[in-house]
Scaffold this active site. Sequence first.
Site, PDB file in Angstrom:
ATOM      1  N   CYS A   1       0.463  -1.075  -0.022  1.00 38.74           N
ATOM      2  CA  CYS A   1       0.087  -0.503   0.492  1.00 38.74           C
ATOM      3  C   CYS A   1       0.996   1.561  -0.144  1.00 38.74           C
ATOM      4  CB  CYS A   1      -1.067   0.609   0.866  1.00 38.74           C
ATOM      5  SG  CYS A   1      -2.036  -1.644   1.416  1.00 38.74           S
TER       6      CYS A   1
ATOM      7  N   ARG B   1       4.207  -0.547  -4.243  1.00 33.04           N
ATOM      8  CA  ARG B   1       3.551  -1.373  -3.398  1.00 33.04           C
ATOM      9  C   ARG B   1       2.546  -1.907  -3.140  1.00 33.04           C
ATOM     10  NH1 ARG B   1       7.356   1.556   0.941  1.00 33.04           N
ATOM     11  NH2 ARG B   1       5.850   0.332   1.499  1.00 33.04           N
TER      12      ARG B   1
ATOM     13  N   TRP C   1      -3.497  -2.614  -1.484  1.00 36.67           N
ATOM     14  CA  TRP C   1      -2.820  -4.172  -1.359  1.00 36.67           C
ATOM     15  C   TRP C   1      -3.864  -4.523  -0.553  1.00 36.67           C
ATOM     16  CZ3 TRP C   1      -1.013  -8.176   1.401  1.00 36.67           C
ATOM     17  CH2 TRP C   1      -0.897  -9.698   0.473  1.00 36.67           C
TER      18      TRP C   1
ATOM     19  N   ASN D   1      -1.910   2.787   5.681  1.00 32.28           N
ATOM     20  CA  ASN D   1      -1.508   0.831   5.389  1.00 32.28           C
ATOM     21  C   ASN D   1      -1.127   0.346   6.358  1.00 32.28           C
ATOM     22  OD1 ASN D   1      -0.387   2.104   3.118  1.00 32.28           O
ATOM     23  ND2 ASN D   1       1.502   2.367   3.742  1.00 32.28           N
ATOM     24  N   GLY D   2      -1.569  -1.245   6.488  1.00 34.86           N
ATOM     25  CA  GLY D   2      -1.324  -1.654   8.287  1.00 34.86           C
ATOM     26  C   GLY D   2      -2.248  -2.444   7.761  1.00 34.86           C
TER      27      GLY D   2
ATOM     28  N   GLU E   1      16.467 -19.524  -4.502  1.00 30.40           N
ATOM     29  CA  GLU E   1      16.177 -18.334  -5.520  1.00 30.40           C
ATOM     30  C   GLU E   1      15.882 -18.309  -6.811  1.00 30.40           C
ATOM     31  OE1 GLU E   1      15.930 -15.538  -4.141  1.00 30.40           O
ATOM     32  OE2 GLU E   1      16.152 -13.698  -5.847  1.00 30.40           O
TER      33      GLU E   1
ATOM     34  N   LYS F   1      12.361 -16.859  -7.827  1.00 34.43           N
ATOM     35  CA  LYS F   1      12.457 -15.786  -9.373  1.00 34.43           C
ATOM     36  C   LYS F   1      10.851 -16.191 -10.214  1.00 34.43           C
ATOM     37  CE  LYS F   1      13.473 -13.074  -7.667  1.00 34.43           C
ATOM     38  NZ  LYS F   1      13.764 -12.740  -6.421  1.00 34.43           N
TER      39      LYS F   1
ATOM     40  N   GLU G   1       7.260 -16.272  -9.413  1.00 34.41           N
ATOM     41  CA  GLU G   1       6.776 -15.147  -9.048  1.00 34.41           C
ATOM     42  C   GLU G   1       6.717 -14.147 -10.175  1.00 34.41           C
ATOM     43  OE1 GLU G   1      10.483 -12.622  -6.815  1.00 34.41           O
ATOM     44  OE2 GLU G   1       8.646 -11.975  -6.130  1.00 34.41           O
TER      45      GLU G   1
ATOM     46  N   HIS H   1      15.465 -39.284  -3.170  1.00 36.84           N
ATOM     47  CA  HIS H   1      14.883 -39.146  -2.156  1.00 36.84           C
ATOM     48  C   HIS H   1      13.113 -38.553  -2.146  1.00 36.84           C
ATOM     49  CE1 HIS H   1      17.911 -40.113  -0.059  1.00 36.84           C
ATOM     50  NE2 HIS H   1      18.811 -38.984  -0.720  1.00 36.84           N
TER      51      HIS H   1
ATOM     52  N   LYS I   1       5.390  -5.280  -3.141  1.00 33.20           N
ATOM     53  CA  LYS I   1       6.722  -4.637  -2.507  1.00 33.20           C
ATOM     54  C   LYS I   1       6.410  -4.106  -1.478  1.00 33.20           C
ATOM     55  CE  LYS I   1      10.929  -3.828  -4.604  1.00 33.20           C
ATOM     56  NZ  LYS I   1      11.473  -5.793  -5.108  1.00 33.20           N
TER      57      LYS I   1
HETATM   58  C1  F6R Z   1      10.882 -11.654  -4.032  1.00 34.23           C
HETATM   59  C2  F6R Z   1      11.110 -10.503  -2.889  1.00 34.23           C
HETATM   60  C3  F6R Z   1      10.273 -11.158  -1.795  1.00 34.23           C
HETATM   61  C4  F6R Z   1      11.435  -9.975  -0.954  1.00 34.23           C
HETATM   62  C5  F6R Z   1      10.799  -9.999   0.124  1.00 34.23           C
HETATM   63  C6  F6R Z   1      11.840  -9.771   1.174  1.00 34.23           C
HETATM   64  O1  F6R Z   1      11.859 -11.382  -5.315  1.00 34.23           O
HETATM   65  O2  F6R Z   1      11.305  -9.728  -3.692  1.00 34.23           O
HETATM   66  O3  F6R Z   1      10.513 -12.181  -1.568  1.00 34.23           O
HETATM   67  O4  F6R Z   1      12.347 -10.619  -0.582  1.00 34.23           O
HETATM   68  O5  F6R Z   1       9.681  -9.725   0.674  1.00 34.23           O
HETATM   69  O6  F6R Z   1      11.701  -8.169   1.385  1.00 34.23           O
HETATM   70  P1  F6R Z   1      12.676  -7.095   1.835  1.00 34.23           P
HETATM   71  O7  F6R Z   1      13.751  -7.366   1.264  1.00 34.23           O
HETATM   72  O8  F6R Z   1      11.942  -6.039   1.398  1.00 34.23           O
HETATM   73  O9  F6R Z   1      13.083  -8.032   3.290  1.00 34.23           O
END
Ligand code: F6R
Length: 608
Positions: free
Chosen positions: A2, A27, A75, A99-100, A483, A487, A490, A506, A603
């Site tokens: 948000c 966000r 969001w 937000n929150g 990782e 990627k 997502e 296994h 984000k």
């Molecule tokens: C994946 C991604 C998320 C963040 C996670 C932690 O691409 O962006 O998995 O890595 O939400 O976010 P931060 O680093 O901001 O604490």
Amino acid sequence: MCGIVGYVGGKNAQDFLISGLKRLEYRGYDSAGIITMDEEGKDTLIKAKGKISELEERLAKNKRDDKAGIGHTRWATHGEPSEANAHPHQAGDIFLVHNGIIENYKELKAQLKNAEFKSETDSEVLAKLIESFYHDGRYPLTNAVVQALKLVKGTYGIAVISRKNPEEIVVARLGSPLVIGIGHDETLVASDASALVGHTKRAIYLNDGEVATITRNSVEIKTLNAEPVSAKVEEIETNLSAIQKNGYEHFLLKEIMEQPESLIETLRGRVNLHEGTVKLGGPGLSETELRKIKHLIIVGCGTAYNAGVLAGYYIEQFTPEITIETVIASEYRYRQAYIPEDSVALIVSQSGETADTLACLREIKKKGIKTIGIVNTIGSTIAREVDGGTYVHVGPEISVASTKAFTSQVIAMVMFGLTIAQAKGVKKTVLQPYVKEIAKLPEEVRNVLELVHEDVKKIANKYKDYDHAIYLGRDTAYPTAIEGALKLKEISYVDANAYAFGELKHGPLALIDDRFFEIALIPKGELYEKAVSNVQEVLARNGKVIAVTNDDKFDLSVADVIRIQTSLEILTPLLMNLVSQLFAYYMTVAKGNNVDQPRNLAKSVTVE
Ligand code: F6R
């Protein structure tokens, strides 16, 4: 998660609010709204489901020259994305963006017996609660906000404006960031400083438990207990080009491609190649304190967690005397884990605002353990609450999928590990290869990005109709595989999982069939032959393997090979991760998904 904006000043409020929301769209992007007011308090409330562009279209038909207002991009947490659930929420003369999460919103709602609710949100409950203390403007708005917030359990960053006094905005925070921008004859509000870039360089970061009353020329901050707070004005370092696409089609590609430069920023002033040493100023631990460390806890979520796992694999290679445990913040915060004396916790977060990571930080601090931040966003809550820290300095990461932050988080943590090893007297001959490779990494990253780009694009297009993928790796290539899978899932929505090669037999080997392809990360080194044997096991079951390797002699007849040319040995998995990043990017483009704003995500996860 948000985004909030606010404006009071001499210019057109709608213009700032909409441009600010666009900057914050990463966000949260399921609905948005703004309210602006003229001097008499005549309001224009516009909301839209979907992206900010939808809101912008509606705004074009409702152009106003109001000089104050607040806005929000959402969001969804409580209630589906819809116009009714979009903020700002109205309660009589007041409007609120939030937000929150208000955890006790049901109880509060039950207490507000005469109120009518138009949305399913917890935020509207807070708006009505504030209104109940406002008494049609007979009570100052700030006091009404404070009274209401004293009853709230949960987290909030809020901005509130009233038709009775459109010259004033009240903002408050607890666990959700808010920044106040000080301009010339204008004051701006945002939940993230990037919305303020280009408008002002001077900002006040509100602390938890603070409430600010804002007019175009004044900012008055108090705690919820009415104690005055003297505000510290800080400089916003971000420049405009850092938050623009600069010719790239997507922020994600820009952020992948700018890793040579972002790594240079991470390393600046910290590596002494001549001496073969590294030096980090931020952690603020004395040589004696570093020498005493016996246990390292690395805390993060998602990509930050993955960076912690990979860094842990590296650090244990050269610091034999310490144990390392990388933990998922949302789990660790509720575990009854014993933390031995002489532990240090690394708190890893790009945004510096992730709710679970922040909660862990606070739990760990309570136990008297030193906390060191590995954070990107300057001035963020985690950066301010840790005992010391190392900023990764990669600049704003706008695409929801984290890329450049991952690479630099790993390196920053490895440098922290080297700092411990140096203090513990680990031989230079052991540490120097790491220092050398770290120093070379930006250039190596540049080469790999250039050389593999077209191949990866072609191969990603070839696999664009697949919905299942398996990433495989051993040793440091294993966390890299995790990782890579994150990627891919997502942004391309391919069901991708990672396994350690040795685990295949296994269980996961049973999955191999036509629906899947496998990305095998096979760096040269001690375990190379073993990884090659594991690939053979997959091939024997008709697996479609894309091999990523730096071995020129690799000659298994796999479906595709992506070759990496590098002089690095130890850090090769980080180069392989560039392949995973590009692969996920091109697969997503080929599938036609939204690259920078994948569905259901946002984000900076500021709710639990
Ligand atoms: C994946 C991604 C998320 C963040 C996670 C932690 O691409 O962006 O998995 O890595 O939400 O976010 P931060 O680093 O901001 O604490």
